[in-house]
Each structure stands twice: as C-alpha cells, then as structure tokens.
Design a protein around this motif. Structure first.
Motif, PDB file in Angstrom:
ATOM      1  N   SER A   1     -18.274  60.381   2.380  1.00 14.36           N
ATOM      2  CA  SER A   1     -16.880  60.528   1.960  1.00 14.36           C
ATOM      3  C   SER A   1     -16.334  59.263   1.302  1.00 14.36           C
ATOM      4  CB  SER A   1     -16.009  60.908   3.157  1.00 14.36           C
ATOM      5  OG  SER A   1     -15.997  59.863   4.124  1.00 14.36           O
ATOM      6  N   SER A   2     -16.968  58.122   1.554  1.00 15.38           N
ATOM      7  CA  SER A   2     -16.511  56.861   0.966  1.00 15.38           C
ATOM      8  C   SER A   2     -17.153  56.574  -0.389  1.00 15.38           C
ATOM      9  CB  SER A   2     -16.804  55.705   1.925  1.00 15.38           C
ATOM     10  OG  SER A   2     -18.210  55.519   2.074  1.00 15.38           O
ATOM     11  N   MET A   3     -18.033  57.461  -0.853  1.00 14.61           N
ATOM     12  CA  MET A   3     -18.708  57.270  -2.147  1.00 14.61           C
ATOM     13  C   MET A   3     -17.781  57.772  -3.250  1.00 14.61           C
ATOM     14  SD  MET A   3     -22.568  58.460  -1.066  1.00 14.61           S
ATOM     15  CE  MET A   3     -23.270  58.132  -2.708  1.00 14.61           C
ATOM     16  N   GLU A   4     -17.249  56.841  -4.021  1.00 15.98           N
ATOM     17  CA  GLU A   4     -16.217  57.156  -5.001  1.00 15.98           C
ATOM     18  C   GLU A   4     -16.702  58.061  -6.138  1.00 15.98           C
ATOM     19  OE1 GLU A   4     -14.593  53.504  -6.343  1.00 15.98           O
ATOM     20  OE2 GLU A   4     -13.768  52.941  -4.379  1.00 15.98           O
ATOM     21  N   SER A   5     -17.958  57.917  -6.544  1.00 14.64           N
ATOM     22  CA  SER A   5     -18.447  58.682  -7.700  1.00 14.64           C
ATOM     23  C   SER A   5     -19.063  60.023  -7.318  1.00 14.64           C
ATOM     24  CB  SER A   5     -19.489  57.860  -8.471  1.00 14.64           C
ATOM     25  OG  SER A   5     -18.937  56.650  -8.945  1.00 14.64           O
ATOM     26  N   LEU A   6     -19.308  60.239  -6.043  1.00 15.75           N
ATOM     27  CA  LEU A   6     -20.020  61.432  -5.596  1.00 15.75           C
ATOM     28  C   LEU A   6     -19.235  62.710  -5.908  1.00 15.75           C
ATOM     29  CD1 LEU A   6     -22.649  62.262  -4.181  1.00 15.75           C
ATOM     30  CD2 LEU A   6     -21.395  62.195  -2.015  1.00 15.75           C
ATOM     31  N   GLN A   7     -19.936  63.663  -6.549  1.00 15.99           N
ATOM     32  CA  GLN A   7     -19.316  64.925  -6.940  1.00 15.99           C
ATOM     33  C   GLN A   7     -19.914  66.131  -6.224  1.00 15.99           C
ATOM     34  OE1 GLN A   7     -19.483  65.263 -11.217  1.00 15.99           O
ATOM     35  NE2 GLN A   7     -18.583  63.243 -11.543  1.00 15.99           N
TER      36      GLN A   7
END
Length: 257
Positions: free
Chosen positions: A212-218
């Motif tokens: 959830s803290s991965m900014e780029s993860l889609q």
C-alpha cells in the motif's frame, strides 16, 4: 560512384556461429561448425557435457526410453544454436529486448554475459517465459540492471535474489505460474514498479501494508493462489491499486486438457 553494400548473409551466419561457439565453449560442449554439431562418439557424450546438462534437460531417444548420447548432443546443440540466434538478433539490431522464451533453459546461459557485456545496460525487456528455471541469480540482476520489464512466467521459481531491490527502473514483472509460497518482498522496495503478476502460485499471505505504500503500484494479480481470509478482508480498505484475486475457494487452477 560506389554504392553501400548490403549486409552479407554470410556475415550474419558467421556472427551467429561465433556466438554459438562462445556459448558452446563456455558450456563445455563440442564446437559448432557452420551451425552443425561436430560428430562425437555417443558413448563419450554424457561425460563431455556436464555443464550442458545444467542448461538443458536431458533429452531421451525413443523407442526404448533410454538416453542416447548422440541424440542428446544433437538436441542440445540445436537448443544452444537457437539461443545464439536470438542473442545475435538483439546484439546485431541494437534492440532493447531479449526474448529467450520457450528455450528449455534450466539456468541462464553464462556465455550470454560475455557476448552481451557491451549492450547489457541497453536491455529494457527480458522474456524468459516457459522455460525450466529454478532460480534467478544475482549476476543476472546486476548485469541487466536497467530492465523495465521482466517476464519469468511458467518456470519453477520459488524465490528471488536480494539484488532485485537494485532494479530501480523496473515497472512490470510477471512471475505467474511459478512455485512461490511466499510473496517476494524484495519487490515492495521498488519505487517504479507498476505491475506485479503472481497468478497461479502457492502464496497464502501478502505484505499488504508494504504494498500500500508503493506510490507507483497500479496492479497486483494474485489469482489462483490459496490466499488466507485475512488478506481478503484487510487488503481492500488499505490499497489504492487493483488487487486481482480468485473467488474464495476457487484458487486452484483448472487442469489443462
């Protein structure tokens, strides 16, 4: 007036042969002569191919169900030549991708590191799908450190090296149809990562907070995994990316016809 000469087909064949010779030499195989395997006594072949057996599965010669040295040598030679041609296409064309899918590789051929040492940083996409890989080495990761996309679908992988954390440009990774029992948490440190595909593995738990803290993860595909109920309940309120899972009780992949 002189016109530029078109590339000679002989030169291309020679380049392929050179790469094949390099791979064969580093794999302890007999030399290639014009892309054909030199004849060797069948009885001596298994002893002369210790490294080759680690690259490609043992081939069987039927009928009888017993291994045939000459047949094994020929099949391995053909497989090495096929890999050499694909590597040559990448090197000669200055391509940014390397496609070694469906090559029956049991490990990444060490000869490729030498052949591609001057172009490795320009490789952005590597496909190793549908082989028989059981591991990804740290050398592979550090050599191709500029990868944007890595496809390892359909192998026998169960973990990733810690060096995966250094792939700062990686955006897409496909690890579907492997043998992961634990979510590869090295991936949660990759800030550029957008898509993770882990469909059809054996994963039960997921580091939801780290993801959830991965900014780029889609998108994270976890279909056909035996996820525990806690993941299903907790994940949805916390995540901003698309989490793909199978309906409860339907994690098992359907048998292939």
């Amino acid at each position: 007036m002189r016109f530029p000469r078109s590339p000679s087909p002989i030169k291309t064949v020679s380049c392929v042969t050179l790469i094949a010779r390099t791979l064969l030499h580093l794999c302890s195989l007999p030399p290639v002569n014009c892309m054909h395997i030199s004849p060797q006594p069948a009885a001596r072949t298994p002893e002369r191919l210790p490294a080759a057996r680690s690259l490609f599965p043992l081939w069987k010669c039927f009928p009888g169900g017993t291994g045939c040295g000459a047949c094994m040598e020929k099949k391995m030679g053909e497989a090495v030549a096929r890999v050499a041609r694909k590597v040559n296409e990448t090197v000669e064309n200055g391509a940014d991708s390397l496609d070694l899918a469906d090559c029956k590789l049991m490990m990444f051929p060490i000869g490729i590191y030498k052949v591609m040492r001057n172009v490795a940083e320009g490789i952005h996409l590597i496909t190793l799908a549908n082989n028989e890989l059981k591991s990804v080495t740290s050398k592979f990761v550090t050599t191709f450190s500029q990868m944007r996309e890595l496809n390892l679908e359909g192998n026998y992988l169960h973990r990733l090296p810690e060096e995966m954390r250094t792939l700062l440009h990686l955006k897409v990774i496909n690890l579907s149809r492997n043998k992961f029992r634990h979510f590869p948490e090295q991936l949660t440190t990759l800030k550029a990562l957008e898509t993770i595909n882990l469909e059809e593995n054996e994963i039960t738990d997921v580091p939801v907070e780290k993801l959830s803290s991965m900014e780029s993860l889609q998108s994270v595909n976890l279909k056909s995994n035996p996820l525990n109920e806690e993941v299903r309940v907790i994940a949805r309120p916390l995540i901003k990316f698309d989490l793909l899972v199978s309906p409860k009780g339907a994690h098992a992949a359907p048998p292939q016809a």
